[in-house]
Motif scaffolding. Structure first.
Motif, PDB file in Angstrom:
ATOM      1  N   GLY A  97      -1.038  -4.137   9.739  1.00 59.29           N
ATOM      2  CA  GLY A  97      -1.466  -3.224   8.686  1.00 59.29           C
ATOM      3  C   GLY A  97      -2.900  -3.531   8.307  1.00 59.29           C
ATOM      4  N   VAL A  98      -3.397  -2.769   7.338  1.00 57.72           N
ATOM      5  CA  VAL A  98      -4.725  -3.000   6.791  1.00 57.72           C
ATOM      6  C   VAL A  98      -4.544  -3.499   5.365  1.00 57.72           C
ATOM      7  CG1 VAL A  98      -6.953  -1.987   6.193  1.00 57.72           C
ATOM      8  CG2 VAL A  98      -5.746  -1.216   8.251  1.00 57.72           C
ATOM      9  N   TYR A  99      -4.907  -4.742   5.110  1.00 56.88           N
ATOM     10  CA  TYR A  99      -4.703  -5.390   3.825  1.00 56.88           C
ATOM     11  C   TYR A  99      -6.036  -5.448   3.079  1.00 56.88           C
ATOM     12  CZ  TYR A  99      -0.190  -6.998   5.649  1.00 56.88           C
ATOM     13  OH  TYR A  99       1.078  -7.056   6.173  1.00 56.88           O
ATOM     14  N   ILE A 100      -6.042  -5.016   1.827  1.00 57.21           N
ATOM     15  CA  ILE A 100      -7.280  -4.935   1.064  1.00 57.21           C
ATOM     16  C   ILE A 100      -7.152  -5.729  -0.224  1.00 57.21           C
ATOM     17  CG2 ILE A 100      -8.983  -3.383   0.038  1.00 57.21           C
ATOM     18  CD1 ILE A 100      -7.061  -1.292   1.833  1.00 57.21           C
ATOM     19  N   SER A 101      -8.117  -6.607  -0.458  1.00 54.02           N
ATOM     20  CA  SER A 101      -8.193  -7.324  -1.728  1.00 54.02           C
ATOM     21  C   SER A 101      -9.517  -6.960  -2.396  1.00 54.02           C
ATOM     22  CB  SER A 101      -8.106  -8.845  -1.512  1.00 54.02           C
ATOM     23  OG  SER A 101      -9.091  -9.273  -0.596  1.00 54.02           O
ATOM     24  N   PHE A 102      -9.492  -6.840  -3.718  1.00 53.34           N
ATOM     25  CA  PHE A 102     -10.672  -6.444  -4.491  1.00 53.34           C
ATOM     26  C   PHE A 102     -11.149  -7.659  -5.268  1.00 53.34           C
ATOM     27  CE2 PHE A 102      -8.421  -2.654  -3.426  1.00 53.34           C
ATOM     28  CZ  PHE A 102      -9.410  -1.695  -3.201  1.00 53.34           C
ATOM     29  N   LEU A 103     -12.387  -8.088  -4.970  1.00 53.09           N
ATOM     30  CA  LEU A 103     -12.861  -9.379  -5.442  1.00 53.09           C
ATOM     31  C   LEU A 103     -14.246  -9.285  -6.069  1.00 53.09           C
ATOM     32  CD1 LEU A 103     -11.960 -11.398  -2.216  1.00 53.09           C
ATOM     33  CD2 LEU A 103     -10.611 -11.319  -4.316  1.00 53.09           C
ATOM     34  N   THR A 159      -3.561  -2.075  19.089  1.00 49.32           N
ATOM     35  CA  THR A 159      -3.374  -3.520  19.094  1.00 49.32           C
ATOM     36  C   THR A 159      -2.192  -3.880  18.205  1.00 49.32           C
ATOM     37  OG1 THR A 159      -4.745  -3.973  17.154  1.00 49.32           O
ATOM     38  CG2 THR A 159      -5.877  -3.822  19.281  1.00 49.32           C
ATOM     39  N   SER A 160      -1.778  -5.139  18.303  1.00 52.29           N
ATOM     40  CA  SER A 160      -0.679  -5.625  17.461  1.00 52.29           C
ATOM     41  C   SER A 160      -1.198  -6.511  16.340  1.00 52.29           C
ATOM     42  CB  SER A 160       0.317  -6.422  18.322  1.00 52.29           C
ATOM     43  OG  SER A 160      -0.330  -7.513  18.957  1.00 52.29           O
ATOM     44  N   THR A 161      -2.493  -6.510  16.124  1.00 52.09           N
ATOM     45  CA  THR A 161      -3.066  -7.353  15.083  1.00 52.09           C
ATOM     46  C   THR A 161      -2.953  -6.676  13.723  1.00 52.09           C
ATOM     47  OG1 THR A 161      -4.997  -8.651  14.476  1.00 52.09           O
ATOM     48  CG2 THR A 161      -5.398  -6.410  15.216  1.00 52.09           C
ATOM     49  N   ASN A 162      -3.393  -7.378  12.700  1.00 51.22           N
ATOM     50  CA  ASN A 162      -3.572  -6.770  11.394  1.00 51.22           C
ATOM     51  C   ASN A 162      -5.012  -7.002  10.964  1.00 51.22           C
ATOM     52  OD1 ASN A 162      -3.514  -9.531  10.691  1.00 51.22           O
ATOM     53  ND2 ASN A 162      -1.341  -9.409  10.179  1.00 51.22           N
ATOM     54  N   PHE A 163      -5.414  -6.323   9.912  1.00 51.98           N
ATOM     55  CA  PHE A 163      -6.797  -6.381   9.457  1.00 51.98           C
ATOM     56  C   PHE A 163      -6.847  -6.664   7.965  1.00 51.98           C
ATOM     57  CE2 PHE A 163      -6.751  -3.458  13.095  1.00 51.98           C
ATOM     58  CZ  PHE A 163      -7.654  -4.092  13.928  1.00 51.98           C
ATOM     59  N   LEU A 201     -13.934   2.621   6.826  1.00 54.12           N
ATOM     60  CA  LEU A 201     -13.499   1.409   7.510  1.00 54.12           C
ATOM     61  C   LEU A 201     -11.980   1.377   7.631  1.00 54.12           C
ATOM     62  CD1 LEU A 201     -14.187  -1.367   8.746  1.00 54.12           C
ATOM     63  CD2 LEU A 201     -14.142  -2.306   6.411  1.00 54.12           C
ATOM     64  N   ILE A 202     -11.290   1.686   6.549  1.00 45.92           N
ATOM     65  CA  ILE A 202      -9.820   1.721   6.580  1.00 45.92           C
ATOM     66  C   ILE A 202      -9.336   2.726   7.613  1.00 45.92           C
ATOM     67  CG2 ILE A 202      -7.769   2.379   5.260  1.00 45.92           C
ATOM     68  CD1 ILE A 202      -9.223   1.284   2.756  1.00 45.92           C
ATOM     69  N   ARG A 258       0.659   1.905   5.847  1.00 47.57           N
ATOM     70  CA  ARG A 258      -0.052   0.883   6.630  1.00 47.57           C
ATOM     71  C   ARG A 258      -1.171   0.252   5.823  1.00 47.57           C
ATOM     72  NH1 ARG A 258      -1.190   4.911  11.505  1.00 47.57           N
ATOM     73  NH2 ARG A 258      -1.526   6.203   9.650  1.00 47.57           N
ATOM     74  N   ILE A 259      -1.463   0.813   4.654  1.00 50.43           N
ATOM     75  CA  ILE A 259      -2.489   0.269   3.755  1.00 50.43           C
ATOM     76  C   ILE A 259      -1.790  -0.535   2.681  1.00 50.43           C
ATOM     77  CG2 ILE A 259      -4.346   0.821   2.162  1.00 50.43           C
ATOM     78  CD1 ILE A 259      -4.677   3.470   3.668  1.00 50.43           C
ATOM     79  N   ARG A 260      -2.130  -1.809   2.583  1.00 52.60           N
ATOM     80  CA  ARG A 260      -1.459  -2.695   1.632  1.00 52.60           C
ATOM     81  C   ARG A 260      -2.510  -3.353   0.750  1.00 52.60           C
ATOM     82  NH1 ARG A 260       1.201  -3.678   6.798  1.00 52.60           N
ATOM     83  NH2 ARG A 260       3.131  -2.496   6.764  1.00 52.60           N
ATOM     84  N   ILE A 261      -2.359  -3.198  -0.543  1.00 49.53           N
ATOM     85  CA  ILE A 261      -3.356  -3.664  -1.504  1.00 49.53           C
ATOM     86  C   ILE A 261      -2.872  -4.926  -2.200  1.00 49.53           C
ATOM     87  CG2 ILE A 261      -4.542  -3.098  -3.679  1.00 49.53           C
ATOM     88  CD1 ILE A 261      -4.554  -0.209  -2.791  1.00 49.53           C
TER      89      ILE A 261
END
Length: 330
Positions: free
Chosen positions: A201-207, A158-162, A147-148, A188-191
């Motif tokens: 960028g692609v922002y990931i949170s672990f929940l 695109t100019s969006t982020n995810f 997915l990342i 571009r991967i931000r945790i």
């Protein structure tokens, strides 16, 4: 030449195989099932080998052959994770968000005439799109990496982020998954925090499941195979959300009431991954994102170490540790 085999046999000759539906090949046999012996052996006979085998990949960064203990992920779990991401991202419901230019070509459910009359929602007009991966076992981590990888490619368009919410009940699995993603070394991967508009960028949170919000996700990858995970996926989904489920479901009843499906316009995709059809794409993914899987296999043990083999299965059932590979020659 080193090769890898998919976990199910594919002839590449029948109608299903010609359509890429290799998981439903008319000659399909599943390794380790009553119809076909398993592959934990020194020598293995591969039925329909011409359609089942694929050449081992090479690390794109080093040019070296990928270690068998990593390449073996191609046999099942990496293509399955890739399939989970692909089913969600290429669903018609997400065309207006990810590929707005395709609307004019009649792709997706929005009519081009309607799109020309109003400002259709698109990835360029939203603050960010949120996805989720439920289950961070080995297949879940493969789905997360896939997915990342796909969303990073989307950043170039695109100019969006995810945003991605990576969810598991076990803290140890969340930590292991986070460490795997950190090894990607991509700025571009931000945790650790969700995104804000203007910083693509692609922002990931672990929940943990108890900490996830409702009605936030345009796409959810369900990789557990349990009714509670499907229910959580439906709760997290926005209207017209897509739930891509590759978990092996054995419960007889569907856990989500039809009114919920109707009132949210939810779409589902289920089933076994057509591994052989996706092996080339999975092989390329492994070559690009090899670093995420370097520590994926906890250890390799020989069949002669009987107690170690038993303990490996006990730990697996408890959800502890990484993947274990068996070396039949040791």
């Amino acid at each position: 030449m080193k090769v890898f085999a998919a976990f199910s046999v594919s002839c590449l000759e029948c109608e299903a195989c010609s359509l890429g539906q290799t998981s439903r090949c008319t000659e399909s046999l599943l390794f380790g099932s009553p119809s076909l012996s398993g592959a934990q052996a020194q020598f293995v006979r591969i039925p329909k080998a011409g359609g089942t085998l694929i050449e081992a990949p090479v690390d794109e960064n080093t040019g070296h052959e990928i270690a068998p203990s990593i390449g073996i992920l191609l046999a099942d779990i990496l293509p399955t994770g890739y399939f989970a991401a692909k089913q969600a991202l290429e669903h018609p419901n997400l065309v207006p968000l990810l590929h707005p230019k395709l609307i004019s070509a009649g792709i997706g459910f929005i009519d081009p005439a309607y799109a020309s009359e109003v400002s259709a929602s698109s990835a360029d007009s939203v603050a960010g799109l949120t996805f989720a991966v439920i289950g961070l076992g080995p297949v879940g981590v493969c789905a997360l990496v896939a997915l990342i990888d796909r969303l990073i490619l989307q950043l170039n368009k695109t100019s969006t982020n995810f945003n991605i919410m990576a969810i598991d009940l076990l803290e140890s699995r969340r930590v292991d998954a986070m460490n795997s993603i950190r090894r990607l070394k991509d700025d571009r991967i931000r945790i650790g925090s969700l995104s804000s508009k203007g910083n693509p960028g692609v922002y990931i949170s672990f929940l943990a499941p108890a900490d996830v919000p409702s009605d936030t996700c345009v796409g959810v990858l369900e990789v557990v195979g349990h009714p509670s995970s499907l229910s959580l996926a439906a709760t997290m989904s926005k209207p017209f959300g897509v739930i891509s489920s590759v978990g092996v479901h054995s419960f007889p009843n569907f856990p989500i009431p039809p009114p919920v499906l109707y009132n949210k316009n939810l779409s589902f995709a289920f089933g076994r991954c057509p591994v052989r059809a996706l092996l080339p794409a999975a092989r390329s993914l492994l070559a690009r994102r090899y670093s995420a899987f370097e520590m994926f296999v906890e250890k390799t043990i020989g069949f002669s170490a009987e107690n170690d083999v038993k303990e490996a299965y006990v730990r697996y059932n408890r959800g502890e540790g990484g993947k274990i590979c068996f070396d039949p020659w040791r």
